[in-house]
Motif scaffolding. Structure first.
Motif, PDB file in Angstrom:
ATOM      1  N   ILE A 224      -3.747  -2.614  -4.068  1.00 24.63           N
ATOM      2  CA  ILE A 224      -3.019  -1.820  -3.066  1.00 24.63           C
ATOM      3  C   ILE A 224      -1.766  -1.214  -3.693  1.00 24.63           C
ATOM      4  N   TYR A 225      -1.053  -2.010  -4.490  1.00 24.30           N
ATOM      5  CA  TYR A 225       0.177  -1.510  -5.109  1.00 24.30           C
ATOM      6  C   TYR A 225      -0.111  -0.433  -6.147  1.00 24.30           C
ATOM      7  N   VAL A 226      -1.117  -0.675  -6.989  1.00 18.02           N
ATOM      8  CA  VAL A 226      -1.446   0.298  -8.030  1.00 18.02           C
ATOM      9  C   VAL A 226      -1.883   1.628  -7.419  1.00 18.02           C
ATOM     10  N   ILE A 227      -2.722   1.553  -6.398  1.00 16.12           N
ATOM     11  CA  ILE A 227      -3.279   2.770  -5.805  1.00 16.12           C
ATOM     12  C   ILE A 227      -2.244   3.552  -5.019  1.00 16.12           C
ATOM     13  N   SER A 228      -1.386   2.830  -4.295  1.00 19.76           N
ATOM     14  CA  SER A 228      -0.405   3.510  -3.433  1.00 19.76           C
ATOM     15  C   SER A 228       0.956   3.688  -4.086  1.00 19.76           C
TER      16      SER A 228
END
Length: 316
Positions: A224-228
């Motif tokens: 979630i952190y990497v993508i957003s």
């Protein structure tokens, strides 16, 4: 920006961050061993044994858990981010605030990883471990059950803060906000780094028979952190995972649910097979609604005079 950690080598950044963690953790342990006997007249081990029968001791254990999260995770991450560059909130991915659609997608994606976590958890339960490790885990589970007794709605809100909100903020700042970023910078392989960080995230909880589910959950939070590029989404997803368990346990204790959420229930393989493509689709949808920060330093290029560098990412 002379003097900021961003100008130091990756190795030095790792050493600094881990030094903060071990230093503050040692400080927490020393304070706990000093303050506990003075306040209660008992050692921490005696309190853990007596908490099964004394509600006052349960409250003390909750306080120690709160300070553990703050001192061991929140403070090292916040201090590192503050020393890394003059914009710590930006470095950690706390700016800008997430949009509503991003929150919805991220929360559904977090729910999507739960079936796989449950299935691997069933396999994890079959791992051969020593009797002493089993005894330690059994004691930890019993203590958790005692701490999560919620006879009143007030107890529910207290546990939501202590078990869901505070740990989610502290652990996401530590593991995703800083550690995952450092591993990515060292390996230059984003998804490998997310996996490595999820292993460390699970290992630090010290529960062998719960290792694999936490790896899956940690990977989902890291994804979630990497993508957003927005740590708030990982924090909210973490709160959702922990908080839903607390709420369901409260409902079970008050007869509003039949199944005990603290007991593992079998997960059908076809449920997992369906959830995987759905979750991947949710992550894809999140990527389309996000403009993530660069997680890898761009290749450094030098001008002809060799003095200036271009293409540097100020978020790293």
């Amino acid at each position: 920006m002379t003097g900021y950690l961003k100008q130091s080598s990756t190795l030095l950044q790792f050493v600094t961050f881990l030094g903060f963690f071990f230093g503050f953790f040692a400080l927490y342990i020393a304070a706990l061993q000093t303050i506990t006997p003075a306040m209660t007249g008992q050692s921490l081990e005696a309190i853990q044994s007596g908490a099964f029968n004394d509600p006052n001791l349960i409250g003390y254990l909750k306080i120690t858990q709160f300070f553990y999260t703050i001192v061991a995770f929140f403070v090292p991450a916040a201090l590192f981010a503050y020393l890394w560059q003059p914009y710590p909130a930006t470095y950690l991915g706390l700016k800008p605030a997430p949009k509503g659609i991003q929150i919805v997608i991220a929360l559904f994606a977090m729910y999507g990883v739960l079936p796989l976590a449950g299935l691997l958890g069933e396999w994890n339960e079959t791992w051969p471990i020593s009797q002493s490790a089993k005894d330690m885990q059994t004691m930890a589970e019993k203590l958790l059950a005692v701490m999560l007794r919620m006879p009143t709605i007030k107890d529910l809100f207290i546990n939501l803060v202590l078990v869901a909100i505070i740990p989610a903020i502290g652990e996401e700042l530590f593991f995703r906000g800083v550690l995952q970023r450092l591993v990515i910078k060292a390996t230059r392989k984003v998804w490998l780094s997310v996996f490595i960080t999820s292993i460390l995230f699970s290992a630090i909880h010290g529960e062998v028979l719960g290792f694999m589910p936490r790896v899956v959950l940690g990977f989902g939070l890291g994804a979630i952190y990497v993508i957003s590029g927005n740590l708030w989404l990982s924090i909210l997803a973490h709160i959702l995972n922990n908080g839903s368990q607390v709420v369901m346990l409260y409902l079970f204790q008050h007869g509003m649910m039949k199944d005990d959420p603290m007991k593992d229930t079998p997960v059908a393989w076809y449920y997992v097979a369906l959830s995987i493509p759905v979750t991947i689709a949710l992550f894809w949808a999140l990527s389309k609604k996000s403009t993530p920060m660069s997680m890898i330093d761009p290749v450094e290029e030098k001008k002809k005079d060799g003095a200036d560098e271009i293409g540097m990412d100020e978020n790293l």
